[in-house]
Each structure stands twice: as C-alpha cells, then as structure tokens.
Scaffold this motif. Structure first.
Motif, short mmCIF file in Angstrom:
data_model
loop_
_atom_site.label_atom_id
_atom_site.label_comp_id
_atom_site.label_asym_id
_atom_site.label_seq_id
_atom_site.Cartn_x
_atom_site.Cartn_y
_atom_site.Cartn_z
N THR A 24 13.02 1.60 -5.16
CA THR A 24 12.27 1.51 -3.91
C THR A 24 13.08 0.74 -2.89
O THR A 24 13.58 -0.36 -3.18
CB THR A 24 10.91 0.81 -4.13
OG1 THR A 24 10.19 1.51 -5.14
CG2 THR A 24 10.10 0.77 -2.85
N LEU A 25 13.21 1.31 -1.71
CA LEU A 25 13.81 0.64 -0.56
C LEU A 25 12.68 0.44 0.44
O LEU A 25 12.05 1.41 0.85
CB LEU A 25 14.92 1.50 0.04
CG LEU A 25 15.54 0.99 1.34
CD1 LEU A 25 16.25 -0.34 1.11
CD2 LEU A 25 16.50 2.02 1.90
N GLY A 26 12.39 -0.79 0.77
CA GLY A 26 11.25 -1.04 1.64
C GLY A 26 11.48 -2.19 2.60
O GLY A 26 12.51 -2.86 2.58
N GLY A 27 10.49 -2.40 3.41
CA GLY A 27 10.52 -3.49 4.36
C GLY A 27 9.15 -3.69 4.97
O GLY A 27 8.24 -2.89 4.76
N ALA A 28 9.00 -4.76 5.70
CA ALA A 28 7.73 -5.05 6.35
C ALA A 28 8.00 -5.83 7.63
O ALA A 28 8.96 -6.59 7.73
CB ALA A 28 6.82 -5.85 5.43
N GLN A 29 7.14 -5.62 8.59
CA GLN A 29 7.22 -6.35 9.85
C GLN A 29 5.79 -6.54 10.34
O GLN A 29 4.93 -5.69 10.15
CB GLN A 29 8.03 -5.57 10.87
CG GLN A 29 8.36 -6.37 12.10
CD GLN A 29 9.39 -5.65 12.96
OE1 GLN A 29 9.72 -4.51 12.75
NE2 GLN A 29 9.88 -6.35 13.95
#
Length: 152
Positions: A24-29
């Motif tokens: 999984t490649l993810g991020g959050a903002q």
C-alpha cells in the motif's frame, strides 16, 4: 487520505505454498483553521505498508505459516510545518503451526502462534527540541496464542 494498494494472491496446490502479498502506498492531509494552520499531515499518515502471508503444508495435516508486516513510520509534526520528521520503520514477524482434521460436517483446526516473534519495538511518538526529534519506543508486544477453530 488517499492511496493505492497492490494485491497478489497465490493459491497453493497440495504441495505448494498458499498466501498473498500486498503493498500500500498512501498518504493523508487535513485542513484546520486552529492556531493558524491551513493544512497539516495527521498522525495516521503512513506512506508505505507491506504485508506477506504464507502457509505451507509440511506433513500430512500439519501446516506452518508466517505473516510479515512492515510499514514506514508515522509523520511527526511539531510546532510548524518546518518541524516534520517520519518515525523509523516498523517490522513484525508472526509464526504459526496448525493441525487440521475433519469429523463429519465439521472442519477442525488446532493451532499455536506467536505474534511479533522478532520482539520488535514500535516507535509511537517523538520528543522534539530545537531542530531535533528523538523517537520514543513502546515496549515490545509479543503474544503467544493457542486456539481451536471449528468450521461448520
């Protein structure tokens, strides 16, 4: 939050391993008007997650299994956008042995497993001072487990 997950499945034959692999490649903002921050990265922003699960029948009704989990560290942001740092990676290895049999319409499995067999410590937070952050480790959690599963 946003991301992409790649999932590979391998169904084994009687002689080969069974398992799966995922990345999984993810991020959050996030956005907030609190304290003059327009955007920030929340604590749950983890960039990379890798999971591997494999089971192999080794003899008759006995199987051995392994689960490996690795993830990049959470983002720690102190005071402002300029003071950001990712915590170190976390890796965990779980081991499992099981015996399976069938009696009438019920499929039984007795198993023993050890979660976090590598007794790894996880980084949960950081103490940040002027220009430097020191990661804080949690005590390692390693759990032996035994059970009986019945499938009807």
């Amino acid at each position: 939050s946003y991301g992409l997950e790649l999932f590979l499945v391998r169904r084994g034959s009687r002689s080969g391993p069974t398992g799966w692999l995922s990345y999984t490649l993810g991020g959050a903002q996030a956005w907030s008007d609190l304290l003059g921050l327009d955007t920030f990265r929340p604590d749950f922003d983890v960039r990379h997650v890798l999971n591997l699960v494999m089971t192999q029948r080794v003899w008759g009704r006995i199987s051995l299994g392994v689960r490996a989990h690795a993830r990049s560290g959470r983002l720690i942001q102190q005071f402002s956008e300029r003071h950001r740092q990712r915590l170190p990676w976390f890796f965990r290895l779980d081991l499992r042995a099981s015996y399976r049999w069938q009696s009438g319409p019920v499929d039984y499995q007795v198993y023993a497993e050890w979660m976090n067999a590598t007794i790894q410590q996880e980084f949960l937070d950081a103490d940040c001072f002027v220009g430097a952050c020191l990661p804080q480790e949690a005590p390692p959690i390693a759990i032996p487990n035994a059970g009986l599963r019945a499938t009807f």
